[in-house]
Design an enzyme around this catalytic site. Structure first.
Site, PDB file in Angstrom:
ATOM      1  N   ASN A  20      17.430  55.200  39.637  1.00 41.00           N
ATOM      2  CA  ASN A  20      16.571  54.541  40.624  1.00 41.00           C
ATOM      3  C   ASN A  20      15.347  53.985  39.899  1.00 41.00           C
ATOM      4  OD1 ASN A  20      14.848  53.891  42.728  1.00 41.00           O
ATOM      5  ND2 ASN A  20      14.521  56.014  43.391  1.00 41.00           N
ATOM      6  N   TRP A  21      15.314  52.668  39.746  1.00 37.44           N
ATOM      7  CA  TRP A  21      14.229  52.052  38.961  1.00 37.44           C
ATOM      8  C   TRP A  21      12.905  52.028  39.723  1.00 37.44           C
ATOM      9  CZ3 TRP A  21      16.534  47.014  36.323  1.00 37.44           C
ATOM     10  CH2 TRP A  21      17.636  47.397  35.533  1.00 37.44           C
ATOM     11  N   LYS A  22      12.938  52.226  41.011  1.00 33.31           N
ATOM     12  CA  LYS A  22      11.726  52.149  41.841  1.00 33.31           C
ATOM     13  C   LYS A  22      11.038  50.787  41.616  1.00 33.31           C
ATOM     14  CE  LYS A  22      11.482  57.140  41.795  1.00 33.31           C
ATOM     15  NZ  LYS A  22      10.669  58.353  41.896  1.00 33.31           N
ATOM     16  N   HIS A 105      14.677  57.838  50.767  1.00 31.00           N
ATOM     17  CA  HIS A 105      13.974  58.390  49.603  1.00 31.00           C
ATOM     18  C   HIS A 105      12.604  58.907  50.069  1.00 31.00           C
ATOM     19  CE1 HIS A 105      11.869  58.749  45.812  1.00 31.00           C
ATOM     20  NE2 HIS A 105      13.049  58.802  45.236  1.00 31.00           N
ATOM     21  N   GLU A 107       9.755  58.690  48.897  1.00 27.23           N
ATOM     22  CA  GLU A 107       8.655  57.718  48.817  1.00 27.23           C
ATOM     23  C   GLU A 107       8.698  56.765  50.005  1.00 27.23           C
ATOM     24  OE1 GLU A 107       9.548  56.546  44.812  1.00 27.23           O
ATOM     25  OE2 GLU A 107       8.914  58.525  44.133  1.00 27.23           O
ATOM     26  N   GLU A 177      16.304  66.088  46.723  1.00 28.41           N
ATOM     27  CA  GLU A 177      15.195  65.820  45.809  1.00 28.41           C
ATOM     28  C   GLU A 177      13.944  66.532  46.296  1.00 28.41           C
ATOM     29  OE1 GLU A 177      15.783  61.913  43.562  1.00 28.41           O
ATOM     30  OE2 GLU A 177      15.059  61.354  45.531  1.00 28.41           O
ATOM     31  N   GLY A 183       8.969  62.999  39.613  1.00 25.89           N
ATOM     32  CA  GLY A 183       7.969  62.333  38.777  1.00 25.89           C
ATOM     33  C   GLY A 183       6.893  63.268  38.258  1.00 25.89           C
ATOM     34  N   SER A 222      12.857  64.870  38.149  1.00 24.97           N
ATOM     35  CA  SER A 222      12.610  65.130  36.718  1.00 24.97           C
ATOM     36  C   SER A 222      13.858  65.551  35.943  1.00 24.97           C
ATOM     37  CB  SER A 222      11.484  66.159  36.544  1.00 24.97           C
ATOM     38  OG  SER A 222      10.295  65.692  37.151  1.00 24.97           O
ATOM     39  N   GLY A 243      14.924  59.024  38.239  1.00 24.02           N
ATOM     40  CA  GLY A 243      13.847  58.032  38.319  1.00 24.02           C
ATOM     41  C   GLY A 243      13.365  57.672  36.927  1.00 24.02           C
ATOM     42  N   GLY A 244      12.314  58.343  36.477  1.00 20.00           N
ATOM     43  CA  GLY A 244      11.668  58.023  35.194  1.00 20.00           C
ATOM     44  C   GLY A 244      12.633  57.857  34.035  1.00 20.00           C
TER      45      GLY A 244
END
Ligand code: PGA
Length: 263
Positions: A20-22, A105, A107, A177, A183, A222, A243-244
């Site tokens: 997931n590049w966000k 998600h 966010e 999640e 993150g 993470s 993510g990251g």
């Protein structure tokens, strides 16, 4: 492919590694990252890989992904068309080559006020257009500390089951999640994650014990090359939503290598 024994079924669930590049990326990064990931993946097809770039890079990504990578979007409008400025419909995502979409998600829930009901609608419209939804769920640190993790996750999932029915989960993915692990560099331990994953599968089995063992449940928060093996080897953890570590080819491929070894 892993063979898992449940009480009544001997069945298989393929691992899925999803990036997931966000709100990250550029035309150049889309080219470079997809090429590097494609080159780094073997042809084994023993586990699945999916990428979720920002909307604007989807048409470009769609030309690059080839057969080793599935393309998805990070969210979708619950509306089909009309006066909804800024929104993107499920049919539009399908048209530019998406096969999957993230819904709910944390966010989106937190910063864009998406409710359990909004998310259920998104899940429904996605499936109606042939997109496989990845339904994200998870608790805050405060909720975990006050002992309501299972209650929160159950509400998030039941809101979707109430609208679409348990049968719809035969063609969907769930991602657990914990918000405190997203993150932050803090990962849930494999035991903490497995506990919630097992709870989710039990929750699904209360509605259908034929569907429950089929649903892939990803862990997100993470995930890195160094912890992927331990997490993905748990009985009810069927891969990761990353993510990251999905923003650099080496980090993402390190996670894919662990999935490959376990497949
Ligand atoms: P992270 O994000 O891997 O950077 O923790 C996971 C996610 O939000 O999907």
């Amino acid at each position: 492919m892993r063979t898992l024994k449940s009480e009544r079924y001997i069945m298989t669930r393929k691992l899925l590694v999803a990036g997931n590049w966000k709100l990250n990326g550029s035309i150049a990064m889309t080219n470079d990252l997809i090429s590097a990931i494609t080159n780094g993946l073997s042809d084994s097809n023993r586990f699945d890989v999916a990428l979720f770039p920002p909307f604007v890079y989807l048409p470009q990504a769609s030309k690059l992904v080839g057969s080793k990578i599935v393309l998805g979007a990070q969210t979708v409008s619950e509306h089909a068309k009309g006066a909804f400025t800024g929104e993107v419909s499920a049919a539009m995502l399908k048209e530019v080559g998406c096969q999957m979409v993230l819904v709910g998600h944390s966010e989106r829930r937190e910063y864009f006020n998406e409710s359990n009901q909004d998310i259920a609608k998104k899940f429904q419209v996605a499936q109606a257009q042939g997109l496989k939804p990845i339904l994200c769920c998870g608790e805050t640190l405060e909720q975990r500390e006050s002992g309501v993790t299972e209650q929160v996750v159950a509400q998030q999932i039941n809101a979707v089951i109430d609208l679409v029915g348990i049968g719809a989960f035969a063609d969907a993915v769930i991602a657990y999640e914990p918000i405190w692990a997203i993150g932050t560099g803090v990962t849930a331990s494999s035991e903490q994650a497995q506990e919630v994953h097992a709870f989710i599968r039990t929750l699904l089995s209360l509605k259908s014990d034929t569907i429950a063992p089929l649903v892939p449940i990803l862990y997100g928060g993470s995930v890195k090359g160094s912890n992927a093996k331990e997490l993905f080897s748990m009985q009810d953890i069927d891969g990761g939503l990353i993510g990251g570590a999905s923003l650099t080819a080496n980090d993402f491929l390190a996670i894919c290598q662990q999935a490959d070894k376990l497949s």
